[in-house]
Scaffold this motif. Structure first.
Motif, PDB file in Angstrom:
ATOM      1  N   ILE A 229       0.914  -1.058   0.054  1.00  0.00           N
ATOM      2  CA  ILE A 229      -0.012  -0.008   0.035  1.00  0.00           C
ATOM      3  C   ILE A 229       0.938   1.214  -0.042  1.00  0.00           C
ATOM      4  CG2 ILE A 229      -2.277  -0.888   0.908  1.00  0.00           C
ATOM      5  CD1 ILE A 229      -1.069  -0.064   3.749  1.00  0.00           C
ATOM      6  N   HIS A 230       0.411   2.291  -0.655  1.00  0.00           N
ATOM      7  CA  HIS A 230       1.107   3.473  -0.766  1.00  0.00           C
ATOM      8  C   HIS A 230       0.505   5.017  -0.192  1.00  0.00           C
ATOM      9  CE1 HIS A 230       3.638   1.564  -4.003  1.00  0.00           C
ATOM     10  NE2 HIS A 230       2.445   0.991  -4.462  1.00  0.00           N
ATOM     11  N   PHE A 231       1.479   5.596   0.328  1.00  0.00           N
ATOM     12  CA  PHE A 231       0.677   6.805   1.354  1.00  0.00           C
ATOM     13  C   PHE A 231       1.424   7.990   0.444  1.00  0.00           C
ATOM     14  CE2 PHE A 231       0.695   3.119   4.132  1.00  0.00           C
ATOM     15  CZ  PHE A 231      -0.394   3.394   4.869  1.00  0.00           C
ATOM     16  N   TRP A 232       0.310   8.945   0.486  1.00  0.00           N
ATOM     17  CA  TRP A 232       0.608  10.128  -0.520  1.00  0.00           C
ATOM     18  C   TRP A 232       0.276  11.324   0.347  1.00  0.00           C
ATOM     19  CZ3 TRP A 232       1.581   9.330  -5.979  1.00  0.00           C
ATOM     20  CH2 TRP A 232       1.214   8.073  -6.234  1.00  0.00           C
ATOM     21  N   ASP A 233       0.992  12.519  -0.009  1.00  0.00           N
ATOM     22  CA  ASP A 233       0.390  13.767   0.558  1.00  0.00           C
ATOM     23  C   ASP A 233      -1.027  14.170  -0.401  1.00  0.00           C
ATOM     24  OD1 ASP A 233       0.223  16.867   0.575  1.00  0.00           O
ATOM     25  OD2 ASP A 233       1.980  16.811   1.798  1.00  0.00           O
ATOM     26  N   LEU A 234      -2.221  14.237   0.231  1.00  0.00           N
ATOM     27  CA  LEU A 234      -3.225  14.567  -0.443  1.00  0.00           C
ATOM     28  C   LEU A 234      -3.194  15.920  -1.039  1.00  0.00           C
ATOM     29  CD1 LEU A 234      -6.048  13.538  -1.134  1.00  0.00           C
ATOM     30  CD2 LEU A 234      -6.773  14.485   1.077  1.00  0.00           C
ATOM     31  N   ARG A 235      -2.719  16.790  -0.534  1.00  0.00           N
ATOM     32  CA  ARG A 235      -2.725  18.212  -1.205  1.00  0.00           C
ATOM     33  C   ARG A 235      -1.572  18.235  -2.216  1.00  0.00           C
ATOM     34  NH1 ARG A 235      -7.267  18.253  -1.034  1.00  0.00           N
ATOM     35  NH2 ARG A 235      -8.097  17.586   0.880  1.00  0.00           N
ATOM     36  N   LYS A 236      -0.387  17.739  -1.897  1.00  0.00           N
ATOM     37  CA  LYS A 236       0.571  18.162  -2.731  1.00  0.00           C
ATOM     38  C   LYS A 236       0.448  17.145  -3.778  1.00  0.00           C
ATOM     39  CE  LYS A 236       3.546  20.360   0.565  1.00  0.00           C
ATOM     40  NZ  LYS A 236       4.902  20.118   1.171  1.00  0.00           N
ATOM     41  N   ARG A 237      -0.175  15.962  -3.567  1.00  0.00           N
ATOM     42  CA  ARG A 237      -0.433  14.933  -4.748  1.00  0.00           C
ATOM     43  C   ARG A 237       0.991  13.906  -5.111  1.00  0.00           C
ATOM     44  NH1 ARG A 237      -2.613  19.050  -8.572  1.00  0.00           N
ATOM     45  NH2 ARG A 237      -2.519  17.327 -10.264  1.00  0.00           N
ATOM     46  N   ARG A 238       1.836  13.960  -3.965  1.00  0.00           N
ATOM     47  CA  ARG A 238       3.214  13.059  -4.219  1.00  0.00           C
ATOM     48  C   ARG A 238       3.462  12.206  -3.000  1.00  0.00           C
ATOM     49  NH1 ARG A 238       6.617  16.477  -6.622  1.00  0.00           N
ATOM     50  NH2 ARG A 238       5.870  18.972  -7.228  1.00  0.00           N
ATOM     51  N   HIS A 239       4.017  11.148  -3.442  1.00  0.00           N
ATOM     52  CA  HIS A 239       4.252   9.884  -3.038  1.00  0.00           C
ATOM     53  C   HIS A 239       5.023  10.189  -1.962  1.00  0.00           C
ATOM     54  CE1 HIS A 239       5.783   5.878  -2.517  1.00  0.00           C
ATOM     55  NE2 HIS A 239       4.524   5.597  -2.714  1.00  0.00           N
ATOM     56  N   GLN A 240       4.782   9.474  -0.784  1.00  0.00           N
ATOM     57  CA  GLN A 240       5.663   9.724   0.371  1.00  0.00           C
ATOM     58  C   GLN A 240       6.011   8.318   1.102  1.00  0.00           C
ATOM     59  OE1 GLN A 240       2.634  11.761   3.029  1.00  0.00           O
ATOM     60  NE2 GLN A 240       3.795  13.572   2.886  1.00  0.00           N
ATOM     61  N   SER A 287       3.012   4.843  13.110  1.00  0.00           N
ATOM     62  CA  SER A 287       4.154   4.367  13.912  1.00  0.00           C
ATOM     63  C   SER A 287       5.057   5.294  13.895  1.00  0.00           C
ATOM     64  CB  SER A 287       4.685   2.990  13.270  1.00  0.00           C
ATOM     65  OG  SER A 287       5.654   2.463  14.102  1.00  0.00           O
ATOM     66  N   GLY A 288       5.060   6.182  14.948  1.00  0.00           N
ATOM     67  CA  GLY A 288       5.952   7.395  15.090  1.00  0.00           C
ATOM     68  C   GLY A 288       5.585   8.355  13.855  1.00  0.00           C
ATOM     69  N   LYS A 289       6.623   8.725  13.091  1.00  0.00           N
ATOM     70  CA  LYS A 289       6.206   9.602  12.071  1.00  0.00           C
ATOM     71  C   LYS A 289       5.983   8.846  10.516  1.00  0.00           C
ATOM     72  CE  LYS A 289       9.008  13.549  13.381  1.00  0.00           C
ATOM     73  NZ  LYS A 289      10.411  14.498  13.498  1.00  0.00           N
ATOM     74  N   GLU A 290       6.093   7.686  10.736  1.00  0.00           N
ATOM     75  CA  GLU A 290       5.835   6.680   9.487  1.00  0.00           C
ATOM     76  C   GLU A 290       4.620   6.089   9.571  1.00  0.00           C
ATOM     77  OE1 GLU A 290       8.278   6.368   6.660  1.00  0.00           O
ATOM     78  OE2 GLU A 290       8.874   8.234   7.696  1.00  0.00           O
ATOM     79  N   TRP A 291       4.086   5.508   8.425  1.00  0.00           N
ATOM     80  CA  TRP A 291       3.132   4.727   8.336  1.00  0.00           C
ATOM     81  C   TRP A 291       3.498   3.171   8.595  1.00  0.00           C
ATOM     82  CZ3 TRP A 291      -1.767   6.455   8.505  1.00  0.00           C
ATOM     83  CH2 TRP A 291      -1.996   7.768   8.256  1.00  0.00           C
ATOM     84  N   ALA A 292       2.822   2.372   9.270  1.00  0.00           N
ATOM     85  CA  ALA A 292       3.020   0.872   9.158  1.00  0.00           C
ATOM     86  C   ALA A 292       1.763   0.074   9.072  1.00  0.00           C
ATOM     87  CB  ALA A 292       3.622   0.436  10.473  1.00  0.00           C
ATOM     88  N   ALA A 293       1.935  -1.303   8.660  1.00  0.00           N
ATOM     89  CA  ALA A 293       0.810  -2.127   8.586  1.00  0.00           C
ATOM     90  C   ALA A 293       1.182  -3.219   9.438  1.00  0.00           C
ATOM     91  CB  ALA A 293       0.635  -2.468   7.241  1.00  0.00           C
ATOM     92  N   THR A 294      -0.039  -3.770   9.979  1.00  0.00           N
ATOM     93  CA  THR A 294      -0.150  -4.786  11.041  1.00  0.00           C
ATOM     94  C   THR A 294      -1.154  -5.872  10.619  1.00  0.00           C
ATOM     95  OG1 THR A 294       0.697  -3.502  13.042  1.00  0.00           O
ATOM     96  CG2 THR A 294      -0.264  -5.687  13.219  1.00  0.00           C
ATOM     97  N   LYS A 295      -0.829  -7.069  10.437  1.00  0.00           N
ATOM     98  CA  LYS A 295      -1.871  -8.078  10.153  1.00  0.00           C
ATOM     99  C   LYS A 295      -2.802  -8.300  11.399  1.00  0.00           C
ATOM    100  CE  LYS A 295      -0.778 -12.394   9.274  1.00  0.00           C
ATOM    101  NZ  LYS A 295      -0.441 -13.681   8.445  1.00  0.00           N
ATOM    102  N   VAL A 296      -3.997  -8.141  11.390  1.00  0.00           N
ATOM    103  CA  VAL A 296      -5.034  -8.227  12.368  1.00  0.00           C
ATOM    104  C   VAL A 296      -6.108  -9.406  12.482  1.00  0.00           C
ATOM    105  CG1 VAL A 296      -4.512  -5.914  13.513  1.00  0.00           C
ATOM    106  CG2 VAL A 296      -6.351  -6.509  11.574  1.00  0.00           C
ATOM    107  N   ILE A 297      -6.225  -9.781  10.958  1.00  0.00           N
ATOM    108  CA  ILE A 297      -7.199 -10.908  10.835  1.00  0.00           C
ATOM    109  C   ILE A 297      -6.532 -11.954  10.014  1.00  0.00           C
ATOM    110  CG2 ILE A 297      -9.380 -11.664   9.829  1.00  0.00           C
ATOM    111  CD1 ILE A 297     -10.416  -8.939  10.565  1.00  0.00           C
ATOM    112  N   ASP A 298      -6.488 -13.187  10.334  1.00  0.00           N
ATOM    113  CA  ASP A 298      -5.996 -14.376   9.356  1.00  0.00           C
ATOM    114  C   ASP A 298      -7.100 -15.331   9.289  1.00  0.00           C
ATOM    115  OD1 ASP A 298      -4.142 -15.120   8.042  1.00  0.00           O
ATOM    116  OD2 ASP A 298      -2.723 -15.877   9.573  1.00  0.00           O
TER     117      ASP A 298
END
Length: 467
Positions: A229-240, A287-298
């Motif tokens: 998954i990708h995270f973007w600055d919504l207003r600047k329209r730039r990949h983060q 997670s701090g200043k970054e985004w993270a992903a955790t598996k919560v359902i298997d």
């Protein structure tokens, strides 16, 4: 003096949207797999007090064949009430309907006669290609500044990259490519956002050549489908930032961010793990200043007699859940997970998003089970819970059974038929099929049914700027 008022179906906050009146109609994308008849928008009566409750009460044929309608949406929604929205007085009036195979986009007006929507504009593939550089429009979301169209393919025969095009709220013209800087993003699927955190999120499936003729075993086992998954600055329209879930987790598809704009988390469903055929749901979060992903359902695969399985699954001797859709209630308390392979719809309490608790389950259809609807107990059903949509108050859940024509044919080679069901949801947990609501078969005139949209809005239509 003209007094402008916002559309009454818009609500500043999810807390207020939960009190919205019940939907009276549902709109369904109906498509002809053979491409001999035009695709259509079917209209269902969802008013429980109506004598035509649960029946198809409207139908709009499209002018061409071979579109394969997919994830359509409204032209405008509650995000138009955001303080920076340039279109606060647009109406939730038009359905924006993409053809995944044809790359056409239809604008369909529901206002004059909600039961007989009227096509008012057709965007041809050349317009999407010329102005945005994309093809194969897949998902529609209404945003504060326009209509977002996620697309799987590039223009002029290019297989990719996929991305997002923006349409004008009023003219429906293609404004252009949304991304200013896409960074490493290449594969596309869904797009959603956290309006309170100026963040857009995108997910990954594959390019047109990877998906349109069915699941490609070599690509799956080679771990080539999307898994990030990708995270973007919504207003600047730039990949983060890119968050890779791990290449064993193939096809990270539906995104369901929290509706409360103060929250900065959401859920993404993963179709299958190539290691054990399980499916999963992941939570993205800070997670701090970054985004993270955790598996919560298997969700594990279920052993099965190979003789009962389609050829694509016989070597494995098991039915994968195949999580192909998820949906989050407007109050952010309940998550629904569609297991298209096993025929199970799962309900989870996600008030603690890191620790979902299973609170309900219903079986209908399924590759092996073919569980019938209680209204027709002697009629085995093929296909399984696929697209799922929740009413704004969280009390009603609507489900349809077709995924995508070529994928239907692989996993259900005897056909999927066509059916839609409604489930009643208990606020304290638990779901049950409504025995009065079962349009199926000839009700849909030989078409299969995919996406559902509810009149006035639903859980996956709107985003909000106020908590």
């Amino acid at each position: 003096m003209t007094l402008w008022k916002p559309d009454p179906s818009f609500y500043p906050s999810p807390r207020q949207a939960v009190s919205a009146p019940p939907e009276k109609l549902a709109y369904l994308a109906a498509f002809d797999r053979s491409a001999q008849k035009p695709d259509a928008i079917a209209v269902l009566d969802t008013d429980a007090d109506s004598h035509t409750y649960g029946q198809v009460v409207g139908w709009t044929d499209l002018p061409y064949v071979g579109d394969e309608l997919h994830h359509f949406g409204w032209n405008a929604c509650s995000s138009a009430l955001c303080p920076y929205a340039p279109h606060p007085h647009v109406e939730r009036r038009y359905l924006i309907v993409p053809g995944l195979r044809s790359s056409r986009i239809y604008v369909i007006d529901t206002k004059a006669d909600p039961r007989q929507p009227e096509i008012v504009k057709v965007l041809e593939p050349e317009e999407l290609a010329k102005h945005a550089g994309y093809s194969r429009p897949h998902t529609i979301h209404c945003g504060p500044e326009g209509i977002y169209v996620s697309a799987l393919g590039g223009a002029n025969g290019n297989d990719g990259p996929g991305g997002i095009a923006l349409l004008d709220h009023t003219s429906f013209e293609v404004l252009g490519q949304w991304e200013i800087d896409r960074g490493p993003q290449y594969l596309a699927y869904d797009a959603w956002w956290h309006l309170g955190h100026d963040t857009l999120v995108t997910s990954e499936w594959g390019t047109p050549s990877m998906v349109e003729d069915g699941l490609v075993g070599e690509l799956l086992l080679g771990r080539k489908y999307g898994h990030a998954i990708h995270f973007w600055d919504l207003r600047k329209r730039r990949h983060q930032q890119t968050v890779d879930l791990g290449d064993q987790y193939q096809m990270a598809l539906e995104l369901r961010p929290a509706h409360d704009p103060t929250k900065d988390y959401g859920f993404v469903g993963v179709v299958v793990s190539v290691e054990d055929l399980s499916a999963s749901v992941w939570l993205w979060h800070r997670s701090g200043k970054e985004w993270a992903a955790t598996k919560v359902i298997d969700i594990p695969a279920e052993p099965a007699d190979p003789a009962l399985l389609p050829p694509i699954l016989q070597p494995f001797g098991a039915v994968p859940p195949l999580v192909t859709d998820i949906d989050l209630s407007v109050d952010d308390k309940t998550l629904y997970v569609s297991c298209w392979g096993t025929g199970e719809l799962l309900q989870y309490d996600v008030r603690d998003p890191f620790k979902p608790v299973k609170t309900g389950s219903v079986r209908i259809g399924g590759i092996v089970g073919q569980v019938p609807h209680p209204a027709a107990p002697d009629q085995p059903l093929r296909g399984g819970p696929q697209m799922v949509e929740i009413s704004r108050d969280g009390r009603r859940v609507y489900v349809t059974n077709s995924l995508y024509g070529s994928w239907d044919d692989q996993f259900y080679p005897d056909g999927v038929g066509a059916w839609a069901v409604k489930l009643d949801a208990d606020p304290g947990g638990g779901i049950a099929l409504d025995e009065r609501f079962f349009p199926h078969g000839d009700d849909f005139r030989g078409r299969r049914v995919h996406q559902v949209r509810l009149q006035g809005g639903d859980a996956s239509s709107d985003s909000y700027c106020y908590p």
